[in-house]
Scaffold this active site. Structure first.
Site, PDB file in Angstrom:
ATOM      1  N   ASP A  21     -14.754 -30.115 -24.365  1.00  0.00           N
ATOM      2  CA  ASP A  21     -15.879 -29.171 -24.410  1.00  0.00           C
ATOM      3  C   ASP A  21     -16.291 -28.724 -23.003  1.00  0.00           C
ATOM      4  O   ASP A  21     -16.138 -29.471 -22.033  1.00  0.00           O
ATOM      5  CB  ASP A  21     -17.059 -29.836 -25.130  1.00  0.00           C
ATOM      6  N   GLY A  22     -16.826 -27.507 -22.932  1.00  0.00           N
ATOM      7  CA  GLY A  22     -17.402 -27.021 -21.670  1.00  0.00           C
ATOM      8  C   GLY A  22     -16.632 -25.893 -21.002  1.00  0.00           C
ATOM      9  O   GLY A  22     -16.957 -25.509 -19.871  1.00  0.00           O
ATOM     10  N   TRP A  26     -18.103 -23.607 -17.897  1.00  0.00           N
ATOM     11  CA  TRP A  26     -17.315 -23.669 -16.652  1.00  0.00           C
ATOM     12  C   TRP A  26     -17.064 -22.250 -16.127  1.00  0.00           C
ATOM     13  O   TRP A  26     -17.224 -21.961 -14.945  1.00  0.00           O
ATOM     14  CB  TRP A  26     -15.991 -24.393 -16.930  1.00  0.00           C
ATOM     15  N   HIS A  38     -11.272 -21.002 -21.288  1.00  0.00           N
ATOM     16  CA  HIS A  38     -10.292 -21.550 -22.241  1.00  0.00           C
ATOM     17  C   HIS A  38      -8.905 -21.594 -21.593  1.00  0.00           C
ATOM     18  O   HIS A  38      -8.167 -22.559 -21.736  1.00  0.00           O
ATOM     19  CB  HIS A  38     -10.246 -20.713 -23.521  1.00  0.00           C
ATOM     20  N   GLU A  68     -15.801 -25.017 -37.545  1.00  0.00           N
ATOM     21  CA  GLU A  68     -17.001 -24.198 -37.305  1.00  0.00           C
ATOM     22  C   GLU A  68     -16.772 -23.150 -36.207  1.00  0.00           C
ATOM     23  O   GLU A  68     -17.563 -22.210 -36.070  1.00  0.00           O
ATOM     24  CB  GLU A  68     -18.188 -25.093 -36.904  1.00  0.00           C
ATOM     25  N   LEU A 132       4.787 -40.951 -26.953  1.00  0.00           N
ATOM     26  CA  LEU A 132       3.372 -40.605 -27.165  1.00  0.00           C
ATOM     27  C   LEU A 132       3.262 -39.723 -28.406  1.00  0.00           C
ATOM     28  O   LEU A 132       4.082 -38.829 -28.606  1.00  0.00           O
ATOM     29  CB  LEU A 132       2.837 -39.828 -25.950  1.00  0.00           C
ATOM     30  N   ILE A 196     -20.839 -35.450 -31.953  1.00  0.00           N
ATOM     31  CA  ILE A 196     -19.476 -35.543 -32.486  1.00  0.00           C
ATOM     32  C   ILE A 196     -18.961 -34.175 -32.951  1.00  0.00           C
ATOM     33  O   ILE A 196     -17.753 -33.938 -32.987  1.00  0.00           O
ATOM     34  CB  ILE A 196     -19.423 -36.567 -33.662  1.00  0.00           C
ATOM     35  N   SER A 197     -19.875 -33.270 -33.303  1.00  0.00           N
ATOM     36  CA  SER A 197     -19.499 -31.911 -33.741  1.00  0.00           C
ATOM     37  C   SER A 197     -18.401 -31.895 -34.805  1.00  0.00           C
ATOM     38  O   SER A 197     -17.463 -31.079 -34.724  1.00  0.00           O
ATOM     39  CB  SER A 197     -19.094 -31.050 -32.533  1.00  0.00           C
ATOM     40  N   GLU A 208     -15.185 -46.684 -29.151  1.00  0.00           N
ATOM     41  CA  GLU A 208     -16.141 -46.657 -28.044  1.00  0.00           C
ATOM     42  C   GLU A 208     -16.332 -45.198 -27.646  1.00  0.00           C
ATOM     43  O   GLU A 208     -15.356 -44.444 -27.561  1.00  0.00           O
ATOM     44  CB  GLU A 208     -15.593 -47.454 -26.846  1.00  0.00           C
TER      45      GLU A 208
END
Ligand code: IPE
Ligand code: IPE
Ligand code: MG
Length: 246
Positions: A21-22, A26, A38, A68, A132, A196-197, A208
């Site tokens: 997020d952000g 930014w 983005h 959303e 991974l 948490i959105s 955690e």
């Protein structure tokens, strides 16, 4: 200072999930339009994948687009979809070379057919990789995931494949996204908000939580390391007392 024993015992997270997020803030801070943020965020995605590969994280789940986020201005949604296509095109070969298995989690039925086929190709190419697991949550909602699992189980009861009594937390888990993966150990959210959105709900029951003030495009390997260090110092009690664990 930690003794060598303590260092050896320190927990490292197997499954890290990140709410990226952000980006918009930014960009605004730099006097640019939101979508510039983005685009800049792609670098931070690369950095977090690289950190995960180097540090033995087994599963990395990144929240790229929520159910959303369709409610944003059409132009921004359009840029995000194009960016998603572009990044899939440009990054998949490198991910495959690095033995990364790519999964897209979320309701892909709302994406255009070109994007859906790019997703399928990428998943098929990388399906046998195991250094991974990289889950990209796109058109994902935690509530959607839970309702989806409930629907699948209801269908199985309806058709007589299972009994209601067969449904427990484990069978339910198996019908959610990221079913065969370990539960989330560490959930990171950048951008300063502490919520948490509608990201993973079921899967973060005992994660955690770590909130970073960095906007997503500024999140780098060093910032990831700070989050992992904080995690290592937490005591996860899973309902027990500290005395039972020490
Ligand atoms: C996260 O950054 C990216 C997406 C939700 C797609 P934002 O676009 O939410 O950035 P802020 O929170 O408005 O700064
Ligand atoms: C959550 O960020 C979704 C992603 C990072 C993809 P939002 O920016 O959409 O969350 P809210 O609206 O601030 O809760
Ligand atoms: Mg946001």
């Amino acid at each position: 200072m930690n003794s060598p024993e303590q260092l050896v015992e320190k927990n490292s997270p197997q499954h890290v999930a990140i709410i990226m997020d952000g980006n918009g803030r930014w960009a605004k801070k730099k006097g640019k339009i939101r979508t510039f943020g983005h685009k800049a965020g792609v670098k931070a995605v690369r950095a977090s994948v690289s950190y995960a590969l180097k540090n033995g994280v087994q599963v990395l789940t990144l929240f790229a687009f929520s159910s959303e986020n369709w409610n944003r201005p059409a132009e921004e949604v359009g840029v995000l979809m194009e960016l998603f296509k572009m990044v899939l095109g440009s990054e998949v070969k490198k991910l495959h070379k690095n033995d990364v298995r790519l999964n897209i989690i979320g309701d892909t039925s709302r994406f255009d057919s070109k994007l859906v086929s790019k997703i399928r190709e990428a998943e098929e190419l990388t399906e046998n990789n195991d250094s991974l697991v990289l889950n990209i949550a796109a058109n994902y909602g935690g509530r959607w995931d839970i309702v989806n699992a409930a629907k699948q189980l209801a269908t199985q009861v309806h058709t007589g494949k299972i009994d209601v009594a067969d449904i427990d937390e484990e069978t339910f888990s198996r019908h959610t996204c990221a079913a065969d993966l370990p539960a989330v150990d560490l959930l990171i959210r950048t951008g300063g908000e502490q919520r948490i959105s509608n990201f993973l709900l079921w899967q973060i029951a005992y994660a955690e939580l770590y909130f970073s003030e960095d906007f997503w495009p500024d999140f780098d390997e060093a910032a990831f390391q700070v989050a992992v260090d904080v995690f290592a110092d937490r005591q996860r009690r899973f309902g027990k007392t500290s005395e039972q664990l020490s």
